[in-house]
Design an enzyme around this catalytic site. Structure first.
Site, short mmCIF file in Angstrom:
data_model
loop_
_atom_site.label_atom_id
_atom_site.label_comp_id
_atom_site.label_asym_id
_atom_site.label_seq_id
_atom_site.Cartn_x
_atom_site.Cartn_y
_atom_site.Cartn_z
N ARG A 87 -11.35 -1.61 -9.45
CA ARG A 87 -11.76 -0.77 -10.57
C ARG A 87 -11.10 -1.30 -11.85
O ARG A 87 -9.92 -1.67 -11.84
CB ARG A 87 -11.34 0.70 -10.35
CG ARG A 87 -12.25 1.45 -9.37
CD ARG A 87 -13.65 1.64 -9.96
NE ARG A 87 -14.55 2.37 -9.08
CZ ARG A 87 -15.43 1.82 -8.25
NH1 ARG A 87 -15.51 0.52 -8.15
NH2 ARG A 87 -16.24 2.57 -7.51
N ASP A 147 0.87 -1.18 0.00
CA ASP A 147 0.00 0.00 0.00
C ASP A 147 0.90 1.22 0.00
O ASP A 147 2.05 1.14 0.43
CB ASP A 147 -0.91 -0.01 1.25
CG ASP A 147 -2.10 0.94 1.11
OD1 ASP A 147 -1.88 2.17 0.96
OD2 ASP A 147 -3.24 0.46 1.13
N ASP A 187 -14.19 -8.77 -11.60
CA ASP A 187 -15.53 -8.29 -11.22
C ASP A 187 -15.76 -6.89 -11.79
O ASP A 187 -16.87 -6.37 -11.72
CB ASP A 187 -15.67 -8.27 -9.70
CG ASP A 187 -17.09 -7.95 -9.27
OD1 ASP A 187 -18.02 -8.59 -9.81
OD2 ASP A 187 -17.29 -7.03 -8.45
#
Ligand code: NAD
Length: 331
Positions: A235, A176, A259
């Protein structure tokens, strides 16, 4: 107090009824139509409106709402890019969203998708359809507890996903831009290069930004382990879809669970049965058996819907009563 709800979907109907039964002192008007300049009169006498906009809101609506005494809008989603916050700020209006309606809903979907490929269910299904019932090496599977899972983006959903994989015994590593103490209790932070080099399964949980546009591309895929499983429930723009297809063709990628898709905007939650979707790339994605494509549906659980409906209304009422809410987008 009166709340007017727009954009009600069929799957939300029961939830609004339950909410109303629990809160008989609030007057809840619920409409399935979207809020427009033509039906703005429905808002008369209301204290707040609760929307589930999917497209950009007509800029004229903000002033019209303000003139009817509306100072706060709640949106039943985490995303709020359909709102013009500059106009809302000028008018002194607040927008409330639902930032965390069920990270576990997405986490479970990710685990299910990854297991689908790690247990070779796509190949097993295909074999059975051909009446091939053999146990054989190509479908000999690996258990999750022998694998390393890489979590890119260790925010709410990344952490929930990491916990679920950890429960299955996997080694969890994460990357991250900002490390979180909570995540450090579940995973070991590594660099993105290390994550790509070490992970058997990589799952993405970062928002779409200019910086991470196509962060998964031919170059980054080349640095991943052979036979990697990719999951994207964040996204579409994070992955260069064509590069993923190349990686699947070469066998570098074992399976991809998508997805979300780069050009999904006009397709999500629509029924195009019998219609031409005019998207060759998506047609290829749907046809392949090394991709599971799902239409931005990882969140779609009863718990998530319940939280979306109740949090959006409760939080706007709380704001109207106390002047406080942790979920104001335009603080
Ligand atoms: P979050 O804000 O809690 O976490 C996002 C994390 O990504 C943060 O820790 C941030 O520091 C990190 N990050 C941002 N850019 C990064 C980069 N370039 N590299 C590494 N880390 C980066 O968000 P969340 O609630 O966990 O949501 C994550 C994603 O899931 C969002 O894109 C959201 O839109 C998506 N989402 C998908 C569904 C679905 O149904 N498929 C539902 C809800 C949310």
């Amino acid at each position: 107090m009166k709340v007017v709800v727009f954009d009600k979907r069929e799957d939300e109907e029961k939830l609004f009824k339950i909410w109303q039964e629990k809160n008989p002192d609030i007057n809840l008007d619920v409409y399935s139509q979207a809020l427009t300049m033509d039906n703005i009169d429905l808002v008369k006498g209301a204290d707040t409106v609760c929307l589930s906009s999917v497209g950009k809101l007509d800029d004229r609506l903000y002033k019209a709402l303000k003139d009817l005494g509306i100072n706060v809008i709640s949106q039943r989603s985490a995303g709020f890019d359909m709102y013009n916050l500059d106009i809302m700020n000028e008018l002194g209006m607040k927008l409330i969203n639902v930032p965390s309606y069920s990270p576990n809903a997405i986490g479970e979907f990710v685990v299910a998708s990854a297991l689908f490929f790690s247990r070779n269910l796509n190949h097993i299904y295909e074999n059975v359809k051909n009446h091939d019932f053999r146990w054989q090496v190509p479908i000999l599977s690996k258990e999750i507890r022998t694998l390393t899972v890489g979590i890119v983006g260790t925010g709410r959903i990344g952490r929930a996903t990491a916990k679920l994989f950890k429960g299955l015994g996997a080694k969890i590593i994460g990357y991250d831009l900002f490390k979180s103490k909570e995540a450090e209790e579940i995973l070991e932070y590594v660099s993105l290069d290390q994550l790509y080099a070490q992970s058997d399964i990589i799952t993405f949980h970062v928002p779409a930004t200019d910086d991470n546009y196509h962060m998964v591309n031919e170059k980054s895929i080349a640095t991943m382990k052979d036979g990697v499983i990719l999951v994207n429930a964040a996204r579409g723009t994070i992955l260069d879809t064509k590069a993923v297809l190349k990686g699947l063709d070469s066998g570098k990628i074992k399976g991809a669970a998508l997805d979300v898709y780069e050009n999904e905007v006009n397709l999500v939650n629509t029924n195009k049965t019998g219609e031409n979707i005019n998207d060759d790339l998506l047609e290829e994605i749907i046809a392949r058996n090394d991709i599971v494509y799902t239409p931005h549906i990882a969140f779609y659980t009863e718990t998530a819907l319940d939280n979306l409906v109740s949090f959006a209304i409760d939080e706007s009422i709380k704001y109207l009563k106390t002047g406080k809410s942790d979920s104001i987008v335009n603080k």
